[in-house]
Motif scaffolding. Structure first.
Motif, mmCIF file in Angstrom:
data_model
loop_
_atom_site.group_PDB
_atom_site.id
_atom_site.type_symbol
_atom_site.label_atom_id
_atom_site.label_comp_id
_atom_site.label_asym_id
_atom_site.label_seq_id
_atom_site.Cartn_x
_atom_site.Cartn_y
_atom_site.Cartn_z
ATOM 1 N N LYS A 16 -9.495 -4.582 -1.247
ATOM 2 C CA LYS A 16 -10.943 -4.764 -1.296
ATOM 3 C C LYS A 16 -11.242 -6.243 -1.036
ATOM 4 C CE LYS A 16 -11.338 -1.290 -4.962
ATOM 5 N NZ LYS A 16 -11.739 -1.059 -6.382
ATOM 6 N N LYS A 339 0.555 0.165 -2.994
ATOM 7 C CA LYS A 339 -0.049 1.149 -2.100
ATOM 8 C C LYS A 339 0.912 1.592 -0.992
ATOM 9 C CE LYS A 339 -4.867 0.065 -3.022
ATOM 10 N NZ LYS A 339 -6.208 -0.227 -2.475
ATOM 11 N N TYR A 397 2.849 4.867 -9.433
ATOM 12 C CA TYR A 397 1.786 4.129 -10.128
ATOM 13 C C TYR A 397 2.293 3.559 -11.457
ATOM 14 C CZ TYR A 397 -2.005 5.686 -7.020
ATOM 15 O OH TYR A 397 -2.836 5.883 -5.949
ATOM 16 N N THR A 457 -6.126 5.564 -11.835
ATOM 17 C CA THR A 457 -7.375 4.898 -12.218
ATOM 18 C C THR A 457 -7.106 3.480 -12.702
ATOM 19 O OG1 THR A 457 -8.320 7.038 -12.853
ATOM 20 C CG2 THR A 457 -9.410 5.055 -13.684
ATOM 21 N N ARG A 460 -6.086 1.168 -9.716
ATOM 22 C CA ARG A 460 -7.226 0.794 -8.874
ATOM 23 C C ARG A 460 -8.157 -0.199 -9.568
ATOM 24 N NH1 ARG A 460 -8.909 6.578 -5.933
ATOM 25 N NH2 ARG A 460 -7.021 6.706 -4.631
#
Length: 469
Positions: A16, A339, A397, A457, A460
């Motif tokens: 991002k 990722k 994760y 969650t 991220r």
């Protein structure tokens, strides 16, 4: 379609705007190449560790469902005794990876030495407890009259080698944190080769060797663990490696190192407690379904471990890369490695989905020729195929979060998912709903799916990139 695939795998689209820092990003191919070079030894190592138990199950399969159940019933008690070592090793990998990123050779070797002392002390205690209380432990685990004698013999022999296994796991955890993933792969490869050869000779009484049955499988595993331990220790006497016992640093405990280890390993220990209680309760529920159902379950657990092993390899590599990146003050690269690990996990999971679905009866026949077990296992393997993508995703994760030191969150998610959801949902589906073993495996799917949602969650959200060690 081609552009969508390129965007999916390109690192340019993984951050991002708020996650970018004023530093250049390496080419996408270089990132995947670096991650692959660390991942493939971890994946192979994890598969090999899984195969140690699988080979015992597979090679005693000719002795009947009772022998399969006897070997299988020892798994959760063994892992409960090793829970402290597993927790310690999470901290070892994270701290050594962070020191590697900081190029702090002395700090990394100090961490390793203190971890070795702790690992030896704890494993000796666990070995004695396991050997002395083997029968009551296994009876509580759900061993029946037709399996208890073989299970006790198998478990007590394994306890002899738990010290060697624990020491090897701690050293290998440190090596993985330093990026030396091939070292632990070689030690586990050697241990597996020894295990397979001695399984064949000792279970069946080939040549001059006695026919020991289930006890022979345990002896083979114990000797394999000893060989692996010797190789792990030898890896620490080469100056070319980042970790080296000949590096001049103290063996004394210091506040900074122990503070970091306790912070991470303490939370990991809580996670292990929840996991082992959940797994133990889950296995006990399945044991109540009878010998044939439990034998089928044990074979299917060995098969799904193949999927877990690939995911675990990716997770361990991601943990190391995340820790190193944060040590280098590159949180952007830590996110990217997480990722890219997920992308690689998706590709492997897709192949495993097809393999499990189409080869389900063949895989069952590798372990047993009992028609009842093969038929029931064929149904369970459909559930396993559907679980593959979810399982590998949550493992990667979780590995990223552990590598960053965010073990408290992973512990909390494990408490909810493994400690409550898996056994609770499995019991409801097994007994009140009358689904039997199928219900237990639907409970397992529910656990994996919930853990994936929790950890995805958290990943991220990005708060894990700000943890200091």
């Amino acid at each position: 379609m081609t552009n969508l695939i390129r965007r999916f795998f390109s690192i340019r689209y993984m951050l991002k705007p708020s996650q970018r820092i004023n530093a250049p990003l390496p080419p996408t191919k270089e990132v995947y190449r670096h991650q692959f070079n660390l991942t493939w030894p971890c994946a192979i190592e994890s598969v090999l560790v899984s195969l140690i138990g699988s080979m015992d199950t597979m090679m005693v399969g000719g002795l009947g469902p009772e022998a399969i159940a006897a070997v299988g019933i020892t798994n959760q008690p063994k892992f409960i005794l090793l829970a402290v070592s597993f927790s310690l090793n999470v901290g070892v990998t994270a701290v050594v990876a962070r020191r590697k990123g900081q190029q702090d050779t002395v700090g990394a070797n100090r961490c390793l030495r203190q971890a070795v002392i702790i690992s030896l002390a704890l494993s000796i205690l666990m070995s004695l407890l396991g050997a002395v209380f083997a029968r009551p432990i296994l009876l509580f685990a759900g061993a029946g009259p037709d399996t208890i004698e073989d299970a006790v013999i198998y478990f007590q022999i394994l306890m002899i080698s738990i010290v060697f296994m624990s020491l090897s796991l701690t050293i290998n955890a440190a090596q993985r944190g330093a990026g030396n993933t091939k070292i632990s792969m070689r030690t586990n490869l050697a241990a597996n080769i020894v295990n397979i050869i001695l399984n064949y000779l000792l279970i069946n009484g080939i040549w001059v060797f006695p026919k020991m049955g289930v006890a022979g499988a345990a002896a083979a595993t114990a000797i394999g663990n000893i060989v692996g331990c010797i190789m792990s220790v030898m890896s620490l006497f080469y100056h070319a490696h980042f970790l080296d016992f000949r590096t001049k640093t103290s063996w004394r405990f210091d506040r900074k190192t122990m503070g970091a280890l306790v912070s991470i390993s303490g939370s990991a220990m809580v996670e292990q407690v929840f996991m082992r209680i959940g797994f133990f309760t889950y296995a006990k529920i399945v044991a109540g379904l009878g010998t044939v159902a439990f034998a089928t379950h044990q074979i299917c657990m060995n098969i799904i471990n193949l999927s877990f092993s690939f995911g675990d390899g990716l997770g361990v590599a991601a943990s190391s890369l995340v820790g190193q990146s944060l040590g280098e003050k590159r949180p952007d690269m830590a996110i990217i490695y997480g990722k890219t690990g997920q992308r690689m996990a998706f590709c492997i999971s897709s192949a495993l989905f097809v393999f499990f679905l189409l080869g389900r009866h063949f895989l069952m026949e590798l372990f047993t020729d009992d028609a009842r077990v093969i038929a029931l296992g064929g149904i369970i393997l459909i559930i396993i195929a559907c679980t593959t993508h979810v399982q590998t995703a949550q493992v990667v994760y979780s590995g990223c979060l552990r590598g960053a030191g965010d073990t408290k969150f992973v512990a909390l998610s494990s408490f909810i998912s493994i400690g409550i959801i898996r056994p609770g949902l499995s019991w409801i589906l097994c007994f009140p709903c009358g689904l039997g073993l199928v219900g237990a495996w639907l409970g397992l799917f529910g656990d994996q799916f919930l853990r994936m949602i929790f950890c995805m969650t958290r990943f991220r959200g990005g708060r894990w990139t700000k943890i200091e060690l």
